[in-house]
Design a protein around this motif. Structure first.
Motif, PDB file in Angstrom:
ATOM      1  N   LEU A 175      13.547  -4.282   3.016  1.00  0.00           N
ATOM      2  CA  LEU A 175      14.945  -3.917   2.812  1.00  0.00           C
ATOM      3  C   LEU A 175      14.976  -2.470   2.329  1.00  0.00           C
ATOM      4  CD1 LEU A 175      17.956  -4.475   2.631  1.00  0.00           C
ATOM      5  CD2 LEU A 175      17.582  -5.473   0.354  1.00  0.00           C
ATOM      6  N   ASN A 176      15.328  -1.582   3.232  1.00  0.00           N
ATOM      7  CA  ASN A 176      15.416  -0.152   2.923  1.00  0.00           C
ATOM      8  C   ASN A 176      14.108   0.404   2.341  1.00  0.00           C
ATOM      9  OD1 ASN A 176      18.079   0.015   3.826  1.00  0.00           O
ATOM     10  ND2 ASN A 176      18.906  -0.499   1.810  1.00  0.00           N
ATOM     11  N   GLU A 177      13.076   0.372   3.142  1.00  0.00           N
ATOM     12  CA  GLU A 177      11.764   0.881   2.733  1.00  0.00           C
ATOM     13  C   GLU A 177      11.288   1.990   3.678  1.00  0.00           C
ATOM     14  OE1 GLU A 177      10.751   0.120   0.000  1.00  0.00           O
ATOM     15  OE2 GLU A 177      11.219  -1.954  -0.513  1.00  0.00           O
ATOM     16  N   ALA A 178      12.216   2.809   4.150  1.00  0.00           N
ATOM     17  CA  ALA A 178      11.862   3.862   5.100  1.00  0.00           C
ATOM     18  C   ALA A 178      10.790   4.793   4.555  1.00  0.00           C
ATOM     19  CB  ALA A 178      13.114   4.658   5.480  1.00  0.00           C
ATOM     20  N   GLY A 179      10.853   5.103   3.262  1.00  0.00           N
ATOM     21  CA  GLY A 179       9.898   6.027   2.672  1.00  0.00           C
ATOM     22  C   GLY A 179       8.504   5.453   2.522  1.00  0.00           C
ATOM     23  N   ALA A 180       8.406   4.132   2.387  1.00  0.00           N
ATOM     24  CA  ALA A 180       7.108   3.495   2.144  1.00  0.00           C
ATOM     25  C   ALA A 180       6.422   3.018   3.413  1.00  0.00           C
ATOM     26  CB  ALA A 180       7.299   2.312   1.193  1.00  0.00           C
ATOM     27  N   LEU A 181       7.179   2.758   4.453  1.00  0.00           N
ATOM     28  CA  LEU A 181       6.618   2.135   5.661  1.00  0.00           C
ATOM     29  C   LEU A 181       5.434   2.886   6.270  1.00  0.00           C
ATOM     30  CD1 LEU A 181       9.799   0.750   7.427  1.00  0.00           C
ATOM     31  CD2 LEU A 181       7.709  -0.553   6.940  1.00  0.00           C
ATOM     32  N   PRO A 182       5.478   4.211   6.419  1.00  0.00           N
ATOM     33  CA  PRO A 182       4.322   4.886   7.018  1.00  0.00           C
ATOM     34  C   PRO A 182       3.028   4.643   6.244  1.00  0.00           C
ATOM     35  CG  PRO A 182       6.229   6.324   7.064  1.00  0.00           C
ATOM     36  CD  PRO A 182       6.610   5.134   6.221  1.00  0.00           C
ATOM     37  N   TRP A 183       3.093   4.696   4.920  1.00  0.00           N
ATOM     38  CA  TRP A 183       1.912   4.450   4.078  1.00  0.00           C
ATOM     39  C   TRP A 183       1.414   3.022   4.253  1.00  0.00           C
ATOM     40  CZ3 TRP A 183       0.261   1.259   0.164  1.00  0.00           C
ATOM     41  CH2 TRP A 183      -0.805   1.704  -0.623  1.00  0.00           C
ATOM     42  N   VAL A 184       2.337   2.067   4.221  1.00  0.00           N
ATOM     43  CA  VAL A 184       1.964   0.654   4.315  1.00  0.00           C
ATOM     44  C   VAL A 184       1.360   0.332   5.681  1.00  0.00           C
ATOM     45  CG1 VAL A 184       2.864  -1.705   4.324  1.00  0.00           C
ATOM     46  CG2 VAL A 184       3.667  -0.077   2.602  1.00  0.00           C
ATOM     47  N   LEU A 185       2.033   0.718   6.736  1.00  0.00           N
ATOM     48  CA  LEU A 185       1.572   0.355   8.073  1.00  0.00           C
ATOM     49  C   LEU A 185       0.262   1.043   8.447  1.00  0.00           C
ATOM     50  CD1 LEU A 185       4.986   0.236   9.960  1.00  0.00           C
ATOM     51  CD2 LEU A 185       3.609  -1.675   9.120  1.00  0.00           C
ATOM     52  N   ALA A 186       0.020   2.220   7.881  1.00  0.00           N
ATOM     53  CA  ALA A 186      -1.247   2.914   8.153  1.00  0.00           C
ATOM     54  C   ALA A 186      -2.429   2.173   7.553  1.00  0.00           C
ATOM     55  CB  ALA A 186      -1.186   4.332   7.604  1.00  0.00           C
ATOM     56  N   ARG A 187      -2.186   1.265   6.632  1.00  0.00           N
ATOM     57  CA  ARG A 187      -3.253   0.548   5.949  1.00  0.00           C
ATOM     58  C   ARG A 187      -3.432  -0.883   6.432  1.00  0.00           C
ATOM     59  NH1 ARG A 187      -1.788   4.741   3.444  1.00  0.00           N
ATOM     60  NH2 ARG A 187      -3.153   5.831   1.964  1.00  0.00           N
ATOM     61  N   ILE A 188      -2.708  -1.274   7.452  1.00  0.00           N
ATOM     62  CA  ILE A 188      -2.932  -2.589   8.055  1.00  0.00           C
ATOM     63  C   ILE A 188      -4.295  -2.552   8.752  1.00  0.00           C
ATOM     64  CG2 ILE A 188      -2.136  -4.258   9.779  1.00  0.00           C
ATOM     65  CD1 ILE A 188      -0.283  -4.106   7.406  1.00  0.00           C
ATOM     66  N   PRO A 189      -5.179  -3.505   8.480  1.00  0.00           N
ATOM     67  CA  PRO A 189      -6.508  -3.480   9.099  1.00  0.00           C
ATOM     68  C   PRO A 189      -6.439  -3.446  10.625  1.00  0.00           C
ATOM     69  CG  PRO A 189      -6.490  -5.021   7.272  1.00  0.00           C
ATOM     70  CD  PRO A 189      -5.066  -4.580   7.468  1.00  0.00           C
ATOM     71  N   ALA A 190      -7.383  -2.775  11.218  1.00  0.00           N
ATOM     72  CA  ALA A 190      -7.439  -2.630  12.680  1.00  0.00           C
ATOM     73  C   ALA A 190      -7.504  -3.999  13.350  1.00  0.00           C
ATOM     74  CB  ALA A 190      -8.651  -1.799  13.068  1.00  0.00           C
ATOM     75  N   GLY A 191      -6.692  -4.166  14.392  1.00  0.00           N
ATOM     76  CA  GLY A 191      -6.678  -5.419  15.135  1.00  0.00           C
ATOM     77  C   GLY A 191      -5.712  -6.453  14.597  1.00  0.00           C
ATOM     78  N   TRP A 192      -5.176  -6.225  13.407  1.00  0.00           N
ATOM     79  CA  TRP A 192      -4.189  -7.134  12.854  1.00  0.00           C
ATOM     80  C   TRP A 192      -2.788  -6.718  13.305  1.00  0.00           C
ATOM     81  CZ3 TRP A 192      -5.384  -8.496   7.043  1.00  0.00           C
ATOM     82  CH2 TRP A 192      -6.695  -8.974   6.954  1.00  0.00           C
ATOM     83  N   ARG A 193      -1.836  -7.641  13.219  1.00  0.00           N
ATOM     84  CA  ARG A 193      -0.458  -7.346  13.606  1.00  0.00           C
ATOM     85  C   ARG A 193       0.448  -7.311  12.389  1.00  0.00           C
ATOM     86  NH1 ARG A 193       4.087 -10.696  16.897  1.00  0.00           N
ATOM     87  NH2 ARG A 193       3.359 -12.359  15.507  1.00  0.00           N
ATOM     88  N   ALA A 194       1.205  -6.234  12.258  1.00  0.00           N
ATOM     89  CA  ALA A 194       2.196  -6.114  11.194  1.00  0.00           C
ATOM     90  C   ALA A 194       3.520  -6.681  11.687  1.00  0.00           C
ATOM     91  CB  ALA A 194       2.370  -4.659  10.794  1.00  0.00           C
ATOM     92  N   VAL A 195       4.064  -7.645  10.935  1.00  0.00           N
ATOM     93  CA  VAL A 195       5.361  -8.243  11.255  1.00  0.00           C
ATOM     94  C   VAL A 195       6.339  -7.812  10.168  1.00  0.00           C
ATOM     95  CG1 VAL A 195       6.646 -10.366  11.682  1.00  0.00           C
ATOM     96  CG2 VAL A 195       4.231 -10.216  12.350  1.00  0.00           C
ATOM     97  N   VAL A 196       7.134  -6.793  10.471  1.00  0.00           N
ATOM     98  CA  VAL A 196       8.107  -6.275   9.513  1.00  0.00           C
ATOM     99  C   VAL A 196       9.415  -7.041   9.688  1.00  0.00           C
ATOM    100  CG1 VAL A 196       9.461  -4.269   8.816  1.00  0.00           C
ATOM    101  CG2 VAL A 196       7.044  -3.997   9.427  1.00  0.00           C
ATOM    102  N   VAL A 197       9.847  -7.695   8.633  1.00  0.00           N
ATOM    103  CA  VAL A 197      11.082  -8.478   8.686  1.00  0.00           C
ATOM    104  C   VAL A 197      12.191  -7.664   8.041  1.00  0.00           C
ATOM    105  CG1 VAL A 197      12.212 -10.652   8.151  1.00  0.00           C
ATOM    106  CG2 VAL A 197       9.731 -10.590   8.531  1.00  0.00           C
ATOM    107  N   ASP A 198      13.057  -7.105   8.862  1.00  0.00           N
ATOM    108  CA  ASP A 198      14.156  -6.291   8.359  1.00  0.00           C
ATOM    109  C   ASP A 198      15.256  -7.207   7.840  1.00  0.00           C
ATOM    110  OD1 ASP A 198      15.552  -3.697   8.048  1.00  0.00           O
ATOM    111  OD2 ASP A 198      16.942  -4.609   9.462  1.00  0.00           O
ATOM    112  N   ASN A 199      15.593  -7.047   6.568  1.00  0.00           N
ATOM    113  CA  ASN A 199      16.530  -7.936   5.906  1.00  0.00           C
ATOM    114  C   ASN A 199      17.882  -7.276   5.666  1.00  0.00           C
ATOM    115  OD1 ASN A 199      16.489  -9.963   2.866  1.00  0.00           O
ATOM    116  ND2 ASN A 199      17.062 -10.555   4.920  1.00  0.00           N
TER     117      ASN A 199
END
Length: 239
Positions: free
Chosen positions: A10-34
């Motif tokens: 919920l309104n995490e535009a500033g944090a998303l690049p940092w978070v998604l860059a740290r998802i382990p390789a081969g895994w899938r990030a499922v962002v649930v926009d609330n």
């Protein structure tokens, strides 16, 4: 190994690049926009995440929508505010996949001033004590970072769609005889303001939500994941 990481947002535009860059390789990030209005969904999609929209506001509503959208055998949950490094979930998954536990939880260890406000920490401690009385689990934190098998989580029949969702998961897992384990994780100052525990009022509401979960009667016996045995409420778990 295929893993989905559910990230309620919920309104995490500033944090998303940092978070998604740290998802382990081969895994899938499922962002649930609330219901974000800061472009979070578009940013997540541009960065390669799968975006799910959940109109009903609530931490539990977002988490459960992500669980339903997940397809991997193992599912992780992590906050999307840059307070927790999703790369640390590799250890969680190794424990689950290796049979060391059915549910692995992150025990937050504050790093730096302001990482965990006093009122939020006090509320968490109170809930952890109530959880111990209710289930016998000697846990210290009811944090958002965790990993478990998807089908087993769905079988718990989670119903809370507010702040009580993470606690209900632990309570019902304990009632089903799951092995629950804590792993220490660094807890960083979050990006932006917390939507749940950023104030005393928000913390109090979260504690109230969780108190209602603890007041629920013990769930009926369920099949413990991967072991094919039925465990009743008295079995509890280990930390």
């Amino acid at each position: 190994m295929t893993v989905d990481v559910v990230l309620p947002c919920l309104n995490e535009a500033g944090a998303l690049p940092w978070v998604l860059a740290r998802i382990p390789a081969g895994w899938r990030a499922v962002v649930v926009d609330n219901g974000s209005d800061d472009g979070s969904a578009a940013i997540a999609r541009d960065l390669g995440a799968t975006v799910v929209h959940e109109a009903r506001r609530g931490f539990g509503a977002a988490c459960h929508a992500g669980l339903l959208a997940a397809e991997a055998d193992t599912v992780c949950f992590c906050d999307c505010d840059a307070s927790l490094d999703p790369g640390l979930l590799e250890r969680f998954v190794s424990i689950v996949e290796g049979g060391g536990a059915d549910l692995v939880l992150g025990r937050r260890r504050p790093q730096g001033r302001g990482a965990w406000p006093a009122h939020a920490r006090a509320g968490n401690l109170a809930v952890a004590r109530m959880l111990r009385r209710r289930t016998g689990l000697r846990l210290h934190d009811i944090g958002p970072m965790r990993a478990a098998r998807r089908e087993a989580l769905l079988a718990l029949g989670l119903t809370d769609r507010r702040s009580g969702y993470p606690l209900q998961m632990v309570v019902r897992a304990a009632d089903a005889g799951w092995r629950v384990r804590e792993v220490d994780v660094p807890y960083l100052p979050r990006a932006g303001k917390s939507k749940v525990t950023g104030t005393w009022r928000g913390t109090w509401q979260a504690v109230r939500d969780m108190s209602r979960v603890l007041a629920e009667p013990a769930a009926a016996a369920r099949v413990a994941p991967e072991r094919g045995r039925v465990s009743g409420p008295e079995s509890g778990g280990t930390a």
